[in-house]
Design a protein around this motif. Structure first.
Motif, short mmCIF file in Angstrom:
data_model
loop_
_atom_site.label_atom_id
_atom_site.label_comp_id
_atom_site.label_asym_id
_atom_site.label_seq_id
_atom_site.Cartn_x
_atom_site.Cartn_y
_atom_site.Cartn_z
N MET A 1 1.15 -1.38 0.10
CA MET A 1 -0.11 0.47 -0.07
C MET A 1 0.87 1.24 0.03
SD MET A 1 -2.31 1.88 2.94
CE MET A 1 -0.66 2.32 3.72
N SER A 2 -0.09 2.81 -1.48
CA SER A 2 1.45 3.24 -0.86
C SER A 2 0.32 4.84 -0.46
CB SER A 2 2.37 3.95 -2.23
OG SER A 2 1.55 3.78 -2.76
N LEU A 3 0.38 5.71 -0.04
CA LEU A 3 -0.01 7.14 0.92
C LEU A 3 0.22 7.89 -0.07
CD1 LEU A 3 -1.93 8.11 2.13
CD2 LEU A 3 -1.10 8.31 4.00
N GLU A 4 -0.41 8.75 -0.61
CA GLU A 4 0.43 9.79 -1.74
C GLU A 4 -0.26 10.84 -0.41
OE1 GLU A 4 -0.73 13.12 -4.57
OE2 GLU A 4 -0.02 10.99 -5.23
N LEU A 5 0.16 11.81 0.37
CA LEU A 5 -0.07 13.15 1.05
C LEU A 5 0.13 14.35 0.43
CD1 LEU A 5 0.49 12.06 5.15
CD2 LEU A 5 -1.57 12.24 4.22
N CYS A 6 -1.10 15.31 1.08
CA CYS A 6 -0.98 16.28 0.28
C CYS A 6 -1.66 17.34 0.65
CB CYS A 6 -1.49 15.79 -0.80
SG CYS A 6 -1.35 18.69 -2.02
N PRO A 35 -8.45 -7.33 -2.52
CA PRO A 35 -6.34 -8.58 -3.09
C PRO A 35 -5.66 -8.30 -3.82
CG PRO A 35 -8.20 -8.19 -4.21
CD PRO A 35 -8.40 -7.26 -3.13
N PHE A 36 -5.55 -6.93 -3.83
CA PHE A 36 -3.67 -6.01 -4.99
C PHE A 36 -3.93 -5.36 -3.55
CE2 PHE A 36 -7.97 -4.23 -6.23
CZ PHE A 36 -7.83 -3.18 -6.14
N ALA A 37 -2.12 -4.55 -4.33
CA ALA A 37 -1.59 -3.44 -3.69
C ALA A 37 -2.21 -2.11 -4.23
CB ALA A 37 0.07 -3.41 -3.84
N ALA A 38 -2.39 -1.54 -2.90
CA ALA A 38 -3.23 0.07 -3.48
C ALA A 38 -2.91 1.09 -3.00
CB ALA A 38 -5.12 -0.21 -2.57
N GLU A 39 -3.35 1.84 -4.10
CA GLU A 39 -2.84 3.66 -3.87
C GLU A 39 -3.56 4.10 -3.40
OE1 GLU A 39 0.92 4.16 -7.15
OE2 GLU A 39 -1.67 5.04 -7.41
N VAL A 40 -3.36 5.04 -2.37
CA VAL A 40 -5.04 5.83 -1.91
C VAL A 40 -4.11 7.57 -1.98
CG1 VAL A 40 -5.93 6.89 -0.01
CG2 VAL A 40 -5.78 4.17 -0.59
N GLU A 82 -12.30 -7.53 -11.47
CA GLU A 82 -11.20 -7.78 -11.81
C GLU A 82 -9.95 -6.60 -11.95
OE1 GLU A 82 -9.89 -11.48 -11.65
OE2 GLU A 82 -11.74 -11.74 -10.64
N ILE A 83 -8.99 -6.86 -11.73
CA ILE A 83 -7.77 -6.32 -12.20
C ILE A 83 -7.25 -6.58 -13.22
CG2 ILE A 83 -5.86 -4.54 -11.01
CD1 ILE A 83 -8.74 -4.00 -10.21
N GLY A 84 -6.98 -5.04 -14.22
CA GLY A 84 -5.37 -5.94 -15.19
C GLY A 84 -4.65 -5.29 -14.74
N GLU A 85 -3.78 -5.73 -15.74
CA GLU A 85 -2.41 -4.55 -16.38
C GLU A 85 -3.09 -2.99 -16.46
OE1 GLU A 85 0.76 -4.90 -14.86
OE2 GLU A 85 -0.14 -6.81 -14.28
N GLU A 86 -3.31 -2.96 -16.97
CA GLU A 86 -4.04 -1.87 -17.71
C GLU A 86 -4.67 -0.96 -16.13
OE1 GLU A 86 -7.42 -4.02 -17.60
OE2 GLU A 86 -5.90 -4.50 -18.30
N ASP A 87 -5.48 -1.36 -14.97
CA ASP A 87 -6.32 -0.91 -14.66
C ASP A 87 -4.48 0.02 -13.16
OD1 ASP A 87 -8.66 -1.13 -14.71
OD2 ASP A 87 -8.42 -3.48 -14.20
N LYS A 88 -3.56 -0.54 -12.75
CA LYS A 88 -2.51 -0.55 -12.11
C LYS A 88 -1.70 0.70 -12.65
CE LYS A 88 -1.65 -5.53 -11.25
NZ LYS A 88 -0.78 -6.70 -11.36
N PRO A 90 1.38 1.81 -13.87
CA PRO A 90 2.61 1.92 -14.14
C PRO A 90 3.89 1.80 -13.02
CG PRO A 90 2.42 3.51 -15.93
CD PRO A 90 0.70 3.36 -14.27
N ASP A 91 4.01 3.11 -12.85
CA ASP A 91 5.58 2.63 -12.20
C ASP A 91 5.15 2.45 -10.60
OD1 ASP A 91 5.73 5.00 -13.61
OD2 ASP A 91 5.02 6.42 -12.99
N THR A 92 4.84 1.96 -10.22
CA THR A 92 4.36 1.17 -9.33
C THR A 92 3.79 -0.03 -9.06
OG1 THR A 92 2.35 2.48 -8.29
CG2 THR A 92 3.87 3.55 -7.93
N GLY A 93 2.92 -0.45 -10.23
CA GLY A 93 1.99 -1.67 -9.74
C GLY A 93 0.55 -1.75 -8.84
N GLU A 94 0.74 -0.79 -8.50
CA GLU A 94 -0.53 -0.47 -7.38
C GLU A 94 -1.77 -0.59 -8.49
OE1 GLU A 94 1.92 -0.22 -2.99
OE2 GLU A 94 1.10 1.71 -4.47
#
Length: 162
Positions: A1-6, A35-40, A82-88, A90-94
């Motif tokens: 999981m990654s978190l972008e704070l602003c 079921p996947f690595a997520a970004e918020v 369902e998540i495909g590669e196009e949903d990720k 590209p820089d993080t794979g999340e």
């Protein structure tokens, strides 16, 4: 999981924002079996900024405490698509789960109003918003009860009780 704070406001809370956010977001993802690595993305704003966003995206011309902007479509709450590669990313794979915008002033005022700490209020708003990002809503009574139960379970599990 990654978190972008602003931080988009000069108003602050004397809290470890990032630590609380990471803890609550990770607990929400785990509770819902993401079921996947997520970004918020998480932004902290003032009354004017959240009012503008609320007006623009919800056609409601007033301040609010938190806004959620999901990036995924859910058939049912917590049932991940369902998540495909196009949903990720590209820089993080999340997978970008969505954006959360929190009104710092409301964290303060609602904590005082409800008689609990600003930490608990921030944790509540984060859990509430994360559930929105994972397909939950509270427009109908049954949805509201389900969402409130999930929030309470997550927050209680982290020790953030009212």
């Amino acid at each position: 999981m990654s978190l972008e704070l602003c931080y988009e406001t000069e108003e602050t809370l004397d809290l470890p924002y990032e630590e609380i956010a990471e803890k609550v977001i990770a607990a929400c993802l785990a509770a819902e079996h993401c079921p996947f690595a997520a970004e918020v993305s998480l932004s902290f704003v003032d009354d004017a900024a959240i009012r503008s966003l609320n007006r623009e995206f919800r056609n409601i011309d007033r301040e609010t405490d938190v806004l959620s902007f999901p990036m995924l479509e859910f058939e049912a709450p917590g049932v991940f698509p369902e998540i495909g590669e196009e949903d990720k990313n590209p820089d993080t794979g999340e997978v970008p789960l969505g954006d959360i915008v929190i009104n710092v002033g409301r964290v303060k005022s609602q904590a005082a109003e409800y008689g609990h700490s600003e930490t608990r209020e921030l944790a509540f708003l984060l859990a509430h918003s994360m559930l929105h990002l994972m397909g939950y809503d509270h427009m109908e009574e049954a949805e509201r009860l389900c969402m409130e139960s999930r929030q309470r379970d997550i927050l209680d599990g982290l020790g953030y009780r009212r």
